[in-house]
Design a protein around this motif. Structure first.
Motif, PDB file in Angstrom:
ATOM      1  N   GLY A  62       0.979  -1.237  -0.121  1.00 31.19           N
ATOM      2  CA  GLY A  62      -0.124  -0.157  -0.014  1.00 31.19           C
ATOM      3  C   GLY A  62       0.811   1.398  -0.129  1.00 31.19           C
ATOM      4  N   GLY A  63       0.149   2.468   0.402  1.00 33.57           N
ATOM      5  CA  GLY A  63       0.748   3.551   0.211  1.00 33.57           C
ATOM      6  C   GLY A  63       2.053   3.897   1.295  1.00 33.57           C
ATOM      7  N   VAL A  86      -1.186   8.814  -3.426  1.00 35.23           N
ATOM      8  CA  VAL A  86      -2.154   8.095  -2.886  1.00 35.23           C
ATOM      9  C   VAL A  86      -3.705   8.512  -3.076  1.00 35.23           C
ATOM     10  CG1 VAL A  86      -3.182   7.015  -0.635  1.00 35.23           C
ATOM     11  CG2 VAL A  86      -0.818   6.544  -1.543  1.00 35.23           C
ATOM     12  N   SER A 146       3.904   6.784  -5.471  1.00 32.76           N
ATOM     13  CA  SER A 146       3.293   5.827  -4.527  1.00 32.76           C
ATOM     14  C   SER A 146       1.751   5.765  -4.882  1.00 32.76           C
ATOM     15  CB  SER A 146       3.267   6.097  -2.970  1.00 32.76           C
ATOM     16  OG  SER A 146       4.732   6.208  -2.711  1.00 32.76           O
ATOM     17  N   SER A 180      -2.030   3.708  -3.527  1.00 34.86           N
ATOM     18  CA  SER A 180      -2.675   2.685  -2.822  1.00 34.86           C
ATOM     19  C   SER A 180      -4.099   2.196  -3.488  1.00 34.86           C
ATOM     20  CB  SER A 180      -3.018   3.459  -1.537  1.00 34.86           C
ATOM     21  OG  SER A 180      -3.718   2.563  -0.457  1.00 34.86           O
ATOM     22  N   SER A 181      -4.257   0.856  -3.371  1.00 33.41           N
ATOM     23  CA  SER A 181      -5.455   0.313  -4.028  1.00 33.41           C
ATOM     24  C   SER A 181      -6.738   0.800  -3.253  1.00 33.41           C
ATOM     25  CB  SER A 181      -5.475  -1.395  -4.233  1.00 33.41           C
ATOM     26  OG  SER A 181      -6.517  -1.756  -4.122  1.00 33.41           O
ATOM     27  N   GLY A 189      -0.967  -2.033  -3.014  1.00 27.74           N
ATOM     28  CA  GLY A 189      -0.454  -0.833  -3.611  1.00 27.74           C
ATOM     29  C   GLY A 189       0.612  -1.248  -4.498  1.00 27.74           C
ATOM     30  N   PHE A 227      -6.601  -5.232  -7.418  1.00 25.61           N
ATOM     31  CA  PHE A 227      -6.173  -3.798  -7.627  1.00 25.61           C
ATOM     32  C   PHE A 227      -5.891  -3.350  -9.034  1.00 25.61           C
ATOM     33  CE2 PHE A 227      -1.471  -1.529  -6.974  1.00 25.61           C
ATOM     34  CZ  PHE A 227      -2.079  -0.383  -7.143  1.00 25.61           C
TER      35      PHE A 227
END
Ligand code: PLP
Length: 388
Positions: free
Chosen positions: A68-69, A173, A192, A194-195, A205, A241
Motif C-alpha cells: 500500500g501507500g 495515494v 506511490s 494505494s488500492s 498498492g 487492484f
C-alpha cells in the motif's frame, strides 16, 4: 448510512471483488511455481501490473507491488541511495507515511528539510528551488493532500528536480484514479499508489520506479518483484487492484464529473445555509471529491460523533493516523489558529454517492452545528445567527 469518508477508504467495486474470487478459491497456486497453477497466478499478476501501469502511463516493468501507500513511501525513503551529508526535501503537510520515515532518517543523520506551505496548503516551487543543494538526494512532495485536498504544482516541482537531476518522488495515494496522471509527461521518478483509495482491496498498492533508477530493497528474501520486495505475492489482492485501476482509467472523466458535481453542490449548500463556515484548501487546485470546512465554535470530533448518530460517516481529516487526538499538522502548517483547527470537518465523496445523500447531509449538518454551537464556549464571540 451515508458514507462521506472516501479519502480514508472506499467501498470495493463489485467487479473488483468478482475478479478476485477465483484467486481466493480455485486459483491458489504460488506465482513462483513452475506448474500450471503457478503459471496462471504469475500471468494474473502480470496482467494486473499492466492495468496499474496503464492508469499512470508507466511501463509495466516500472510497477512494483507493495502492501500500500505506506510501504511504497517507506521503500523510497529507506531505499534511496544516500551520500555523505545527504539532504532530503519534503513538505510540512505530508502524510505520516512520509513524515515518520523522514524522522527516522533525520535521527540517523540525514538532513531533512520540510518546505512550508501557504494558507491554501500549496508548496511554492520557488521555495523548493531555494532549498536545493548539491547534497539533495531526493525530493518528495505529495500530489494531493489527504486532509484539505490541495493539489500541488507537480509538473513545475518535477521540472525543477529534473533540471537539477535530483530524483523526485510523489505520494499520489489520494490523487491516482481521481485526476489524470501521466508520469512520463510530468517527469516523475517515483510515485506511490494505494488500492483501497480507488475501490480496490486494502493492503495492496504499488510503487512506480522510472526505468533506470535504483532503490535498495527493504525486504529481502526470495527475490519477488525483481528483488525489490521479497515474499509470496498476494495474488487475489493484486488482481483486484489491477481491476480497480482498469475501471478507474476507463471511467476517469465520468467519475470525476460525478464526484465534483456532488462536492460542488455540498460546498455551495454548506456555505450558503450555515453561518460562520469556511472552505479550507485551494478553491481551484483541489481534488474533485474533497470538501474540508471549518465550523467556528464547534468541535470537529463532536461533529463527527453527532453525524455518525445521524447515519453519516465523516472525518476530521487524518483518519489514517492512529493517533487522532493530535492537532492537524497540515492545518497548523497552513497557519490556522487552534480554534480553526478544532472546528474542522472533511467530507469526501465517492462514485457511489448521490445528490439525495448530499441534501440529507446538509440538512443534518445544519441541525447539528446549530445544536453544538448552542453549547459552545465561543458562543459570545461570533454571531451564530442562522441564515435559514
Ligand atoms: N499517503 C496518503 C496521502 C494517504 O492519504 C494515505 C492513507 O490515507 C497513505 C499514504 C497510506 O496509504 P495506505 O493506507 O495504503 O498505507
Amino acid at each position: 448510512m451515508i458514507y462521506l469518508d472516501n479519502a480514508a477508504s472506499t467501498q470495493i467495486h463489485e467487479e473488483v471483488l468478482n475478479s478476485m474470487l477465483p484467486y481466493l478459491k480455485e486459483q491458489y497456486g504460488n506465482p513462483s511455481s513452475i506448474h500450471r497453477y503457478g503459471r496462471l497466478a504469475h500471468k494474473a499478476i502480470e496482467k494486473a501490473r499492466k492495468q496499474i501501469a496503464s492508469l499512470i502511463n508507466a511501463n509495466p516493468s516500472e510497477i512494483f507491488i507493495t502492501s500500500g501507500g505506506t510501504e511504497s513511501n517507506n521503500t523510497v525513503l529507506k531505499g534511496i541511495k544516500l551520500k555523505n551529508n545527504s539532504q532530503i526535501i519534503t513538505s510540512s503537510i505530508e502524510h505520516d507515511a512520509i513524515l515518520e520515515p523522514c524522522k527516522k532518517l533525520s535521527e540517523n543523520g540525514v538532513d531533512v528539510d520540510y518546505l512550508p506551505v501557504d494558507q491554501f496548503g500549496s508548496v511554492t516551487p520557488l521555495e523548493l528551488k531555494n532549498h536545493l543543494s548539491e547534497n539533495t538526494c531526493l525530493v518528495s512532495i505529495m500530489y494531493a493532500n489527504n486532509e484539505v485536498g490541495t493539489i500541488q504544482r507537480i509538473s513545475e516541482i518535477a521540472k525543477i528536480c529534473n533540471d537539477e537531476k535530483i530524483p523526485f518522488h510523489t505520494d499520489a495515494v489520494q490523487a491516482v484514479g481521481k485526476v489524470p496522471i501521466d508520469v512520463k509527461e510530468l517527469g516523475i521518478d517515483f510515485l506511490s499508489i494505494s488500492s483501497h483509495k480507488l475501490y480496490g482491496p486494502k493492503g495492496i498498492g504499488a510503487l512506480y520506479i522510472k526505468n533506470g533508477l535504483e532503490i535498495n530493497p527493504v525486504i529481502l528474501g526470495g527475490g519477488q518483484e525483481s528483488g525489490l520486495r521479497s515474499g509470496t505475492e498476494n495474488v487475489a489482492n493484486i488482481v483486484g487492484f489491477g481491476k480497480a485501476c482498469e475501471i478507474a482509467k476507463n471511467n476517469l472523466a465520468e467519475n470525476t464529473t460525478h464526484v465534483k458535481k456532488l462536492r460542488d453542490l455540498l460546498v455551495e449548500k454548506v456555505l450558503s445555509e450555515i453561518p460562520e463556515v469556511t472552505l479550507n484548501g485551494d478553491p481551484q487546485l483541489r481534488l474533485p471529491n474533497n470538501a474540508h470546512f471549518t465550523f467556528l465554535g464547534v468541535n470537529g470530533e463532536d461533529l463527527i460523533i453527532k453525524l455518525d448518530e445521524y447515519g453519516i460517516a465523516a472525518s476530521t481529516g487524518s483518519a489514517c493516523s492512529v493517533n487522532t487526538q493530535r492537532a492537524s499538522h497540515v492545518l497548523q502548517a497552513m497557519g490556522f489558529s487552534h480554534e480553526q483547527i478544532t472546528g474542522s470537518l472533511r467530507l469526501t465523496m465517492g462514485i457511489f454517492n448521490n445528490e439525495h445523500e448530499i441534501d440529507q447531509t446538509v440538512t443534518s449538518l445544519k441541525k447539528i452545528v446549530e445544536e453544538l454551537r448552542s453549547f459552545s464556549p465561543f458562543k459570545e464571540k461570533y454571531s451564530f445567527v442562522s441564515k435559514v
